[in-house]
Design a protein around this motif. Structure first.
Motif, PDB file in Angstrom:
ATOM      1  N   MET A   1     -77.349 -57.422  10.162  1.00 55.10           N
ATOM      2  CA  MET A   1     -77.962 -56.972  11.267  1.00 55.10           C
ATOM      3  C   MET A   1     -77.866 -58.048  12.549  1.00 55.10           C
ATOM      4  O   MET A   1     -77.864 -59.194  12.239  1.00 55.10           O
ATOM      5  N   MET A   2     -78.167 -57.579  13.827  1.00 50.52           N
ATOM      6  CA  MET A   2     -78.226 -58.557  14.900  1.00 50.52           C
ATOM      7  C   MET A   2     -79.537 -58.549  15.261  1.00 50.52           C
ATOM      8  O   MET A   2     -80.147 -57.310  15.389  1.00 50.52           O
ATOM      9  N   ARG A   3     -80.270 -59.649  15.718  1.00 49.75           N
ATOM     10  CA  ARG A   3     -81.788 -59.759  16.133  1.00 49.75           C
ATOM     11  C   ARG A   3     -81.513 -60.026  17.569  1.00 49.75           C
ATOM     12  O   ARG A   3     -81.294 -61.206  17.768  1.00 49.75           O
ATOM     13  N   VAL A   4     -81.873 -59.154  18.210  1.00 48.91           N
ATOM     14  CA  VAL A   4     -81.911 -59.279  19.803  1.00 48.91           C
ATOM     15  C   VAL A   4     -83.232 -59.665  20.342  1.00 48.91           C
ATOM     16  O   VAL A   4     -84.090 -58.844  20.266  1.00 48.91           O
TER      17      VAL A   4
ATOM     18  N   LEU B   1     -70.440 -53.762   8.313  1.00 49.70           N
ATOM     19  CA  LEU B   1     -69.682 -54.752   7.790  1.00 49.70           C
ATOM     20  C   LEU B   1     -68.177 -54.990   8.003  1.00 49.70           C
ATOM     21  O   LEU B   1     -67.725 -55.743   8.284  1.00 49.70           O
ATOM     22  N   ALA B   2     -67.610 -53.669   8.213  1.00 45.48           N
ATOM     23  CA  ALA B   2     -65.974 -53.627   8.331  1.00 45.48           C
ATOM     24  C   ALA B   2     -65.878 -53.902   9.750  1.00 45.48           C
ATOM     25  O   ALA B   2     -64.791 -54.526   9.901  1.00 45.48           O
ATOM     26  N   THR B   3     -66.524 -53.560  10.848  1.00 44.69           N
ATOM     27  CA  THR B   3     -66.045 -53.727  12.154  1.00 44.69           C
ATOM     28  C   THR B   3     -66.773 -54.697  13.093  1.00 44.69           C
ATOM     29  O   THR B   3     -66.469 -55.215  14.121  1.00 44.69           O
ATOM     30  N   GLY B   4     -67.925 -54.892  12.523  1.00 51.21           N
ATOM     31  CA  GLY B   4     -68.777 -55.656  13.463  1.00 51.21           C
ATOM     32  C   GLY B   4     -69.737 -54.914  14.617  1.00 51.21           C
ATOM     33  O   GLY B   4     -70.171 -55.364  15.529  1.00 51.21           O
ATOM     34  N   LYS B   5     -69.303 -53.413  14.517  1.00 45.54           N
ATOM     35  CA  LYS B   5     -69.732 -52.691  15.774  1.00 45.54           C
ATOM     36  C   LYS B   5     -71.278 -52.093  15.173  1.00 45.54           C
ATOM     37  O   LYS B   5     -71.673 -52.200  13.842  1.00 45.54           O
ATOM     38  N   ALA B   6     -72.408 -51.901  16.331  1.00 44.96           N
ATOM     39  CA  ALA B   6     -73.653 -51.549  16.004  1.00 44.96           C
ATOM     40  C   ALA B   6     -73.396 -50.133  15.220  1.00 44.96           C
ATOM     41  O   ALA B   6     -72.619 -49.245  15.646  1.00 44.96           O
ATOM     42  N   LEU B   7     -74.475 -50.129  14.350  1.00 49.73           N
ATOM     43  CA  LEU B   7     -74.653 -48.588  13.781  1.00 49.73           C
ATOM     44  C   LEU B   7     -75.940 -47.929  14.239  1.00 49.73           C
ATOM     45  O   LEU B   7     -76.070 -46.815  14.463  1.00 49.73           O
TER      46      LEU B   7
ATOM     47  N   LEU C   1     -72.270 -51.862  21.499  1.00 56.79           N
ATOM     48  CA  LEU C   1     -72.465 -53.459  21.013  1.00 56.79           C
ATOM     49  C   LEU C   1     -71.372 -53.574  19.966  1.00 56.79           C
ATOM     50  O   LEU C   1     -71.055 -52.842  18.892  1.00 56.79           O
ATOM     51  N   ALA C   2     -70.634 -54.593  20.054  1.00 55.05           N
ATOM     52  CA  ALA C   2     -69.686 -54.863  18.896  1.00 55.05           C
ATOM     53  C   ALA C   2     -69.420 -56.574  18.908  1.00 55.05           C
ATOM     54  O   ALA C   2     -69.426 -57.193  20.098  1.00 55.05           O
ATOM     55  N   VAL C   3     -69.665 -57.212  17.914  1.00 56.57           N
ATOM     56  CA  VAL C   3     -69.788 -58.460  17.694  1.00 56.57           C
ATOM     57  C   VAL C   3     -68.448 -59.160  17.606  1.00 56.57           C
ATOM     58  O   VAL C   3     -67.618 -58.790  16.862  1.00 56.57           O
TER      59      VAL C   3
ATOM     60  N   GLN D   1     -66.450 -51.978   0.300  1.00 56.64           N
ATOM     61  CA  GLN D   1     -67.312 -51.099  -0.596  1.00 56.64           C
ATOM     62  C   GLN D   1     -68.730 -50.758   0.356  1.00 56.64           C
ATOM     63  O   GLN D   1     -68.982 -49.585   0.452  1.00 56.64           O
ATOM     64  N   PHE D   2     -68.680 -51.651   1.430  1.00 57.13           N
ATOM     65  CA  PHE D   2     -70.006 -51.207   2.136  1.00 57.13           C
ATOM     66  C   PHE D   2     -69.583 -51.118   3.532  1.00 57.13           C
ATOM     67  O   PHE D   2     -70.610 -50.837   4.441  1.00 57.13           O
ATOM     68  N   GLY D   3     -68.387 -51.067   4.020  1.00 54.79           N
ATOM     69  CA  GLY D   3     -68.177 -51.083   5.506  1.00 54.79           C
ATOM     70  C   GLY D   3     -68.380 -49.517   5.704  1.00 54.79           C
ATOM     71  O   GLY D   3     -68.037 -48.655   4.838  1.00 54.79           O
ATOM     72  N   ASN D   4     -68.599 -49.191   7.111  1.00 59.52           N
ATOM     73  CA  ASN D   4     -69.014 -47.903   7.349  1.00 59.52           C
ATOM     74  C   ASN D   4     -67.752 -47.088   7.498  1.00 59.52           C
ATOM     75  O   ASN D   4     -67.663 -46.086   6.996  1.00 59.52           O
ATOM     76  N   THR D   5     -66.616 -47.509   8.192  1.00 63.31           N
ATOM     77  CA  THR D   5     -65.571 -46.944   8.354  1.00 63.31           C
ATOM     78  C   THR D   5     -64.729 -46.726   7.032  1.00 63.31           C
ATOM     79  O   THR D   5     -64.095 -45.620   6.952  1.00 63.31           O
ATOM     80  N   ALA D   6     -64.883 -47.776   6.347  1.00 63.78           N
ATOM     81  CA  ALA D   6     -64.119 -47.291   5.029  1.00 63.78           C
ATOM     82  C   ALA D   6     -64.588 -46.103   4.312  1.00 63.78           C
ATOM     83  O   ALA D   6     -63.880 -45.614   3.561  1.00 63.78           O
ATOM     84  N   LYS D   7     -65.947 -45.839   4.455  1.00 61.67           N
ATOM     85  CA  LYS D   7     -66.397 -44.642   3.792  1.00 61.67           C
ATOM     86  C   LYS D   7     -65.934 -43.211   4.390  1.00 61.67           C
ATOM     87  O   LYS D   7     -65.876 -42.168   3.863  1.00 61.67           O
TER      88      LYS D   7
END
Lengths: 512, 318
Positions: B174-177, B199-205, B227-229, B311-317
C-alpha cells in the motif's frame, strides 16, 4: 512437542492442579468457598464442686472421648492449688486433680472448646462392653426381668428391635405386670431408674450394652447434668438409644462425654461432690476455624502457606494476590476486546490506587492530577529541560498537587482525599509525560482514547478486584492463581478477532 | 450495525491482531534479529551491506555533549530529517525542508529554532521515543525528494510504500500519503490515506482514510484511480530483499521513491500493522497461507517477486 501443545498441556496441568488443591482445601480442610461463612464453636465448662474434709484430695473426672465428629480446639483446667494429671490407662480418658490438703468448699473447672461437625459418621466398632455385675439383684427383680426378656424376645427380631420394644413397655408400664413390678422396686444406683431397668433387662437378655453420657449442646445452658443414653453393641457398630423416646442414633447437637467406663466423677477426701456443665455457643468465621485446625493438625497446605506469615505481611499479600485478577482483566480487555491503554499494566496500578481511595474519589483525584500535570508539563516543555530532569520535575509537581489536595480536603473535612498517597507517583509522572508526547504527536483525540481506555480498564479491574468473593477466593485459595495462569496461557493462544476489529474492518466487509 | 461478525471477516481472509501476533510474528520472527529493524542505524548498515539503497546518513548524535555540535553538521544542509534510531510508529521524526534565516522550516511551513532541533535531539538521546524509554541515538538523514508525479496525491509530506513481505515473498502493498489531517506524516491513524497497490502493476486499487473508503485525496482532490507508482519493477525486489537482510519471516518494508535515486528502503518493521488489508480491501490470510503451503520456498529474490506478481497481482487474476 509443538509450542501450542505444550501450552495446552501446561494450562491443563495448572488448571487441574489449582482446582484440585482448592477442592482439597474445601472438602478436607473445611475452608469455606464463600466469604463470611460462620461455624459454631461450643465452649463446654464442667464445674466440679465438693466439700474437702481436711485430708489428701484426689478428684478424677471422665473426659469426652475422641469422637471423630468433634474436633477439640482447646481445653484448659482452672484448678488453683491443685496438681493436675491425665489418666488414660482405662478405656476412658480422665482428668485427675490432686492436693495434699484442703478444707471447705472446693471448685474445679475443666473447659473445652470444640467444633461439632453437623454431619455424623457412625460410631466406630470397639471392644464389646464389659459385663456389668447385677448379682446383687434380688430374686423378685430377677424373675420379673427374665419374664420380661421372654415376653420381648417373642416380639422382636434383633437387639435393636428388642430395645425399642423395651422402651415402649417402659413408657407404658400398666400394660405389663413385670414392668410395673420392676418400676416399683426401689432403685438406688447412680443411674436413672429407667436406664437402670433397661440395663438389667438387656443384661438378662445377654445383649451387650453400656451407659453413655452426654450433653445436649444448646447455647446459654447452665448447671446442666449429663443425659444418660443406652449404647447397644450391634456388631460392628454401637447404637445409641434414648431410653425416654426410644430414638436410636446420636441426637442432633449431642456431645458424647462418656461412653462406658465406670463413673463420671470420683472424689477421694471430699463429700457432696457434684459436677455440672454450662454450654456457650460462639460463632466463628469458618475460615479462621479451618486455619486453626489446619495449623493444629499440621496440614501442609496450611502450615506452609500465607497464614503462617505475620499478619502485617498477610495483609500485604491480600493486595498482591489481587494483582493477577487485574492482570486477567487487562488480558481480556486487550486481547479479546482490543482496548487501547497507555502502558500495559498502568490500569492495574490505577486500580490498586482506587482500592485505597474508593472509586469516585480516586477517579477525581486521578483526573485532577493528570490534567494539572499535563498543563504543567506543557509549560516545562518550553523550558528545554532534559528528559529525566523534566520527568523528575513532573514527579515533584505531582507530589505538590497531592499535598495541596490533601490539605484542602482535610480543611473541607473530606478524609478520603488524604489517601492520595497510594497513587504510584513515578508511574503517574511517566503517564503524564507519555500523554503529553501523545498529545503533541497524535493530537488530543489519541490522548482521550488511550487515557479513557486506561481508565475504563482500571475501573473494570477495580470492580473485579474489590468483589468480596474474588477477594475471599484469592486470599484463601491462592492455588487458584494456577487456574488463572492456565486461563491466561490459553487466552495467550487466542488467534481470533478482537471485538474492536469487528468494528474496524466492518466497512471493508460491507463493500463486497 | 456497528459490528461485523467474525465469520464474515474470516471469509474475507482478514488477519486479526491476535493471529498476527501468535501465528506469524512470534512464529516467523526470531527475536534475536529484532535489533536489526528496531534500530534504524543497524538497518541502514545491513542495507548498505546488501547494496540496497537507503537515504544517506548525514550524522549521528550519540551523546548529550554532541547535541551542541549538531549545528556544525546541520550548517551544511538546508533540508534533513532527524529521527531516533529506535523509535516506533514514526514517533520522534523531525522533517526539515528548508531554512528561513536562523529558523528551520517544517513541511507545514512552521518555523522551528535551532534550540528546538537540539532539544528534539536531546529528547531522542534520553529515550523519549524509544520502546521502554531506553537511551537512544539521534540520526540525521538526507531528505528524500519524492517524485513529483505524486504531488497531487500528497499534502506537504513524503508518501511511502509499505510492502508486507512474508518469508521473502511480497504479499501485499500500500502507499501511505499524508494529508492535512496527518500533519504531513504518513501515519494512517493520524489521518493519512492508505492506498492499496496492485502487486503486478503498481497501480492503485482502493483507498481508505480512518479505515473508511475514499476515492479522492481530501486536500488536493486528486482521484486515486489515477495513481500509478513509477519504478514498480524495482520496488518489489528491494522490499523482498529485506528478508535476506534481516532473516525476519514477517516484516513490513517501508520504501520511498527519490526522484534522482529511485526506490530506497526507509525502514523495516517487524510488527507491521493490519491497515494494509483495509487499504487493499482484502485480507492477508489466503496469501500468507498460500506461501506457508509452498513446498520449495527457497527461491531467489527475483523468483519470489515473480511468484508474488503471478499469484497475488490483480491483473493476473482477471
Amino acid at each position: 512437542m509443538s509450542a501450542r501443545v505444550q501450552v495446552y498441556l501446561l494450562a491443563f496441568i495448572c488448571i487441574s492442579l489449582g482446582l484440585g488443591l482448592t477442592a482439597y482445601k474445601k472438602i478436607e480442610l473445611g475452608f469455606p468457598l464463600l466469604p463470611g461463612e460462620q461455624r459454631s464453636v461450643w465452649t463446654v465448662e464442667a464445674k466440679v464442686v465438693f466439700n474437702a474434709e481436711d485430708k489428701p484430695v484426689k478428684v478424677s473426672l471422665a473426659l469426652p472421648d475422641s469422637d471423630p465428629n468433634d474436633i477439640v480446639i482447646s481445653q484448659d483446667f482452672a484448678s488453683p492449688g491443685y496438681g493436675f494429671g491425665w489418666d488414660s490407662e482405662g478405656v476412658q480418658r480422665r482428668a485427675e486433680w490432686a492436693r495434699r490438703n484442703a478444707t471447705g468448699p472446693q471448685t474445679l473447672f475443666y473447659r473445652l472448646q470444640l467444633f461439632h461437625a453437623p454431619v455424623r459418621t457412625p460410631l466406630e466398632a470397639s471392644t464389646p462392653p464389659e459385663v456389668i455385675d447385677f448379682s446383687h439383684l434380688d430374686e423378685s427383680t430377677r424373675i420379673a426381668a427374665d419374664s420380661l426378656v421372654t415376653h420381648i424376645t417373642e416380639r422382636s427380631a434383633d437387639a435393636k428391635s428388642f430395645a425399642n420394644e423395651l422402651v415402649r413397655l417402659l413408657n407404658n408400664p400398666q400394660s405389663n405386670m413385670d414392668m410395673s413390678l420392676l418400676l416399683n422396686t426401689e432403685n438406688n444406683s447412680s443411674m436413672g431408674q429407667k436406664v437402670a431397668i433397661m440395663m438389667v433387662v438387656l443384661n438378662r437378655a445377654k445383649i451387650p450394652a453400656r451407659i453413655a453420657r452426654g450433653l445436649h449442646l444448646e447455647d446459654g445452658r447452665k448447671r446442666q447434668t449429663l443425659t444418660e443414653l443406652i449404647e447397644l453393641y450391634a456388631d460392628p457398630h454401637w447404637i445409641l438409644l434414648d431410653p425416654e423416646t426410644g430414638d436410636t442414633g446420636t441426637p442432633d447437637n449431642f456431645l458424647l462425654w462418656q461412653r462406658g467406663g465406670v463413673s463420671l466423677l470420683d472424689v477421694e477426701g471430699g463429700s457432696n461432690s457434684r459436677v455440672t456443665f454450662s454450654i456457650i455457643e460462639n460463632s466463628r468465621p469458618a475460615k479462621a476455624l479451618a486455619v486453626a485446625l489446619g495449623e493444629d493438625t499440621k496440614a501442609a497446605l496450611v502450615d506452609f502457606s500465607i497464614y503462617s506469615l505475620p499478619t502485617e505481611i498477610q495483609n500485604t499479600f491480600k493486595h498482591i494476590l489481587l494483582i493477577p485478577i487485574g492482570a486477567l482483566v487487562v488480558v481480556l480487555l486487550r486481547i479479546l476486546v482490543g482496548i487501547k491503554t497507555s502502558g500495559t499494566f498502568m490500569p492495574i496500578l490505577i486500580a490498586l490506587a482506587l482500592i485505597q481511595t474508593t472509586l469516585f474519589v480516586g477517579l477525581a483525584i486521578f483526573l485532577t492530577i493528570v490534567s494539572v500535570g499535563l498543563w504543567i508539563r506543557s509549560y516545562l516543555s518550553h523550558l528545554n529541560l532534559l528528559l529525566v530532569a523534566r520527568i523528575s520535575s513532573v514527579v515533584i509537581v505531582v507530589i505538590i498537587i497531592m499535598a495541596i489536595m490533601s490539605v484542602l480536603s482535610n480543611k473541607l473535612g473530606l478524609s478520603q482525599a488524604l489517601t492520595v498517597t497510594f497513587f504510584p507517583m513515578i508511574i503517574l509522572a511517566w503517564t503524564i509525560e507519555r500523554m503529553s508526547i501523545l498529545w503533541e504527536e497524535d493530537g488530543p483525540k489519541e490522548v482521550l482514547i488511550q487515557g479513557g481506555g486506561s481508565l475504563l480498564v482500571a475501573v473494570m479491574a477495580y470492580l473485579a478486584m474489590t468483589n468480596t468473593l474474588v477477594e475471599h477466593l484469592t486470599f484463601n485459595f491462592p492455588e487458584l492463581l494456577l487456574v488463572l495462569l492456565g486461563i491466561i496461557m490459553l487466552i495467550g493462544q487466542y488467534t481470533g478477532y478482537r471485538l474492536t476489529e469487528l468494528r474496524r474492518f466492518q466497512a471493508m466487509v460491507k463493500e463486497h | 450495525m456497528f459490528f461485523t461478525t467474525p465469520a464474515k471477516l474470516h471469509a474475507h481472509g482478514m488477519l486479526g491482531m491476535n493471529r498476527r501476533n501468535v501465528s506469524y510474528i512470534s512464529r516467523y520472527n526470531d527475536r534475536r534479529y529484532y535489533p536489526l529493524v528496531d534500530n534504524k542505524l543497524k538497518t541502514k548498515q545491513v542495507a548498505e551491506k546488501a547494496e540496497a539503497s537507503t537515504p544517506k546518513l548525514l550524522g549521528v548524535v550519540e551523546h548529550q555533549y554532541q547535541v551542541n555540535t549538531l549545528s556544525h553538521i546541520l550548517e551544511l544542509y538546508s533540508e534533513f530529517v532527524v529521527k531516533p534510531a529506535q523509535g516506533s510508529q514514526g514517533k520522534g521524526i523531525l522533517v526539515i525542508t528548508g531554512r528561513d534565516g536562523d529558523y528551520y522550516l517544517k513541511p507545514s511551513g512552521e518555523r522551528v529554532s535551532e534550540a528546538d532541533v537540539m532539544r528534539h535531539s536531546s529528547n531522542i538521546l534520553s529515550g523519549l521515543y524509544s520502546l521502554g524509554g531506553k537511551p537512544d541515538v539521534a540520526m540525521v538523514e538526507s531528505l528524500v525528494h519524492f517524485d513529483s508525479v505524486f504531488d497531487d496525491f500528497s499534502y506537504e509530506g513524503v508518501p511511502d510504500i509499505r510492502v508486507i513481505v512474508f518469508k521473502g515473498f511480497p504479499v501485499m502493498a500500500m502507499m501511505r500519503v499524508s494529508t492535512k489531517a496527518s500533519d504531513g506524516k504518513a501515519n494512517l491513524h493520524q489521518g493519512a490515506v492508505g492506498v492499496g497497490i496492485d502487486l503486478a502493476t503498481g497501480k492503485a486499487l482502493h483507498a481508505v482514510q480512518y479505515d473508511r473508503p475514499v476515492s479522492h485525496h481530501p486536500d488536493t482532490g486528486a482521484h486515486f484511480a489515477d495513481l500509478a507508482v513509477p519504478h514498480w519493477d524495482r520496488i518489489l525486489p528491494l522490499a523482498a530483499s529485506g528478508y535476506e537482510m534481516t532473516q525476519l519471516g514477517y516484516l513490513g518494508a517501508d520504501i520511498v521513491l527519490d526522484v534522482n535515486q529511485g526506490p530506497m528502503i526507509l525502514e523495516l518493521n517487524a510488527r507491521p500493522g493490519l491497515a494494509v488489508q483495509i487499504a487493499n480491501g482484502t485480507g492477508l490470510l489466503p496469501r500468507l497461507q498460500a506461501i506457508e503451503a509452498l513446498r520449495h520456498p527457497d527461491m531467489s529474490t527475483d523468483d519470489r517477486v515473480a511468484y508474488a506478481i503471478e499469484q497475488f497481482g490483480n491483473t493476473a487474476k482477471q
